[in-house]
Design a protein around this motif. Structure first.
Motif, PDB file in Angstrom:
ATOM      1  N   GLY A   1       6.626   0.204   1.727  1.00 22.27           N
ATOM      2  CA  GLY A   1       5.252   0.594   1.429  1.00 22.27           C
ATOM      3  C   GLY A   1       4.847   0.333  -0.013  1.00 22.27           C
ATOM      4  O   GLY A   1       3.869   0.901  -0.481  1.00 22.27           O
ATOM      5  N   ALA A   2       5.573  -0.495  -0.717  1.00 22.84           N
ATOM      6  CA  ALA A   2       5.261  -0.733  -2.135  1.00 22.84           C
ATOM      7  C   ALA A   2       3.997  -1.577  -2.302  1.00 22.84           C
ATOM      8  O   ALA A   2       3.680  -2.441  -1.491  1.00 22.84           O
ATOM      9  CB  ALA A   2       6.422  -1.448  -2.811  1.00 22.84           C
ATOM     10  N   ASP A   3       3.252  -1.273  -3.373  1.00 26.23           N
ATOM     11  CA  ASP A   3       2.055  -2.055  -3.725  1.00 26.23           C
ATOM     12  C   ASP A   3       2.467  -3.366  -4.388  1.00 26.23           C
ATOM     13  O   ASP A   3       3.642  -3.619  -4.605  1.00 26.23           O
ATOM     14  CB  ASP A   3       1.191  -1.264  -4.715  1.00 26.23           C
ATOM     15  CG  ASP A   3       0.531  -0.059  -4.060  1.00 26.23           C
ATOM     16  OD1 ASP A   3       0.461  -0.046  -2.824  1.00 26.23           O
ATOM     17  OD2 ASP A   3       0.132   0.869  -4.807  1.00 26.23           O
ATOM     18  N   GLU A   4       1.463  -4.143  -4.726  1.00 25.22           N
ATOM     19  CA  GLU A   4       1.723  -5.384  -5.420  1.00 25.22           C
ATOM     20  C   GLU A   4       2.326  -5.135  -6.792  1.00 25.22           C
ATOM     21  O   GLU A   4       3.078  -5.960  -7.319  1.00 25.22           O
ATOM     22  CB  GLU A   4       0.439  -6.229  -5.588  1.00 25.22           C
ATOM     23  CG  GLU A   4      -0.189  -6.672  -4.291  1.00 25.22           C
ATOM     24  CD  GLU A   4      -1.088  -5.604  -3.674  1.00 25.22           C
ATOM     25  OE1 GLU A   4      -1.746  -4.828  -4.411  1.00 25.22           O
ATOM     26  OE2 GLU A   4      -1.113  -5.532  -2.441  1.00 25.22           O
ATOM     27  N   ASP A   5       1.957  -4.006  -7.407  1.00 27.23           N
ATOM     28  CA  ASP A   5       2.479  -3.720  -8.735  1.00 27.23           C
ATOM     29  C   ASP A   5       3.853  -3.046  -8.703  1.00 27.23           C
ATOM     30  O   ASP A   5       4.403  -2.684  -9.726  1.00 27.23           O
ATOM     31  CB  ASP A   5       1.490  -2.867  -9.539  1.00 27.23           C
ATOM     32  CG  ASP A   5       1.179  -1.545  -8.854  1.00 27.23           C
ATOM     33  OD1 ASP A   5       1.667  -1.316  -7.735  1.00 27.23           O
ATOM     34  OD2 ASP A   5       0.451  -0.734  -9.452  1.00 27.23           O
TER      35      ASP A   5
END
Length: 84
Positions: free
Chosen positions: A76-80
């Motif tokens: 579930g990690a974002d692009e950042d």
């Protein structure tokens, strides 16, 4: 009567003969407390093994939960790179 084992002069054989004589002497003396002591050691060892098994299961569960959290975070990690 002469001892036939006396003609063999090797330290290992002398040690073996002395060791076996001591074991036979101890067996003939009726020293039975050693058997009870052995049973106590077996019981103590079984308790220690059980405790180690329980601790290992707890650690395994904690590691699995931690690995699942890391996996969920990576999924579930974002692009950042931050977890949701």
């Amino acid at each position: 009567m002469p001892n036939p084992l006396r003609s063999i002069s090797h330290p290992a054989v002398d040690f073996l003969v002395t060791f076996l004589r001591g074991r036979v002497r101890r067996a003939r003396s009726g020293e039975l407390d050693r058997g009870a002591s052995a049973v106590e050691w077996v019981i103590i060892s079984a308790v220690v093994v059980a405790i180690v098994g329980v601790v290992a299961a707890i650690i395994n569960l904690a590691l699995k939960n931690g690995a699942d959290k890391v996996s969920d975070c990576i999924d579930g990690a974002d692009e950042d790179g931050t977890c949701k």
